[in-house]
Design a protein around this motif. Sequence first.
Motif, PDB file in Angstrom:
ATOM      1  N   ASP A   1      -6.208   1.679  -0.389  1.00  0.00           N
ATOM      2  CA  ASP A   1      -5.494   0.710  -1.223  1.00  0.00           C
ATOM      3  C   ASP A   1      -5.813  -0.719  -0.795  1.00  0.00           C
ATOM      4  N   CYS A   2      -5.805  -0.954   0.494  1.00  0.00           N
ATOM      5  CA  CYS A   2      -6.049  -2.304   1.003  1.00  0.00           C
ATOM      6  C   CYS A   2      -7.481  -2.750   0.730  1.00  0.00           C
TER       7      CYS A   2
ATOM      8  N   ALA B   1      -3.598   4.330   2.606  1.00  0.00           N
ATOM      9  CA  ALA B   1      -3.295   2.920   2.861  1.00  0.00           C
ATOM     10  C   ALA B   1      -4.575   2.114   3.042  1.00  0.00           C
TER      11      ALA B   1
ATOM     12  N   TYR C   1       0.810  -1.207   0.000  1.00  0.00           N
ATOM     13  CA  TYR C   1       0.000   0.000   0.000  1.00  0.00           C
ATOM     14  C   TYR C   1       0.853   1.271   0.000  1.00  0.00           C
TER      15      TYR C   1
END
Length: 316
Positions: A128-129, A125, A114
């Motif tokens: 992204d995850c 982050a 990420y």
Amino acid sequence: MASEISQDFSPFLRIYKDGRIERLAGTATVPASLDDETGVASKDIQASFDPAFSARLYLPAARLDGEEKKKKLPLLVYFHGGGFCIETASSPTYHNYLNAVASKAGVVVVSIDYRRAPEDPLPAAYDDCWSVLKCVASHATGKGPEEWINEHADLKRVFLAGDSAGANIAHHMGLRIGSDKLDGLAVVGIVLAHPFFWGSEPVGTETTDAGRRAWTVKFMEMVCPTFGGADDPMINPGADPRLGGLGCEKVLVFVAEKDGLRSRGWYYEEVLKKSGWGGRVEVVETKGEDHVFHLMNPSCENAVDLMKRLVKFLNE
């Protein structure tokens, strides 16, 4: 003339007045490969092009040899630690650790690289995850873009795990699974290793030093400019009204006796039980050890014991 330091967040990074960012740890990388010791294969995939970030996949040796193809394996989605600002999925620390996990537990692993603060502050982050989890869910029909997941991963036996800041991310992904759902993907359990949580009031054996506590808040303000203080649900699950909706059946929390975050792991168990969540939570404390010791010294007796507990959790 050398650039002057604007902000010093050692041992993580320094930010200079000219805008340069110097990461003080977690900068080494290793390529994906076929691991000689475990026989685990890994490869990098482009998880997203806009924004651009990747993920590293791990496949146990038996799958490469064509064994047990009829029975699919649990899928572990891993979020690396590093204060949201250092380390990567290609760090030798995480690469070696996840080779071992994939081999010993017999699981397919997706490790997410990420985006990191401060260049890409939170919630980058988290976003992204979540994008990767949605991508994983797209394989539920067996026609997703990644053949290793199509062929080998059981999306009804998915686990989320991370250490430190990565454990924080795993927790938040569990909350989002609970509220938003992902068709075709069932998260059975979440593993939080030495999770990075905090709060305005010290709990247990946590430090009462005002300067150290203020540093944590300042650090989070660097990581996330919209951070709302020490009781922001971002780092204080006890202040989050969504906690009872955590989207899994069981949670395993690892804490270490000498870790300054130790008491937050125990507090997480306490508030989770009070939240109305209907699952099972267990805390395992390692005596005599400090933060993420199992990554720093994976062959020590306590790290071997921690690995055994993790393997059991992923396979029971």
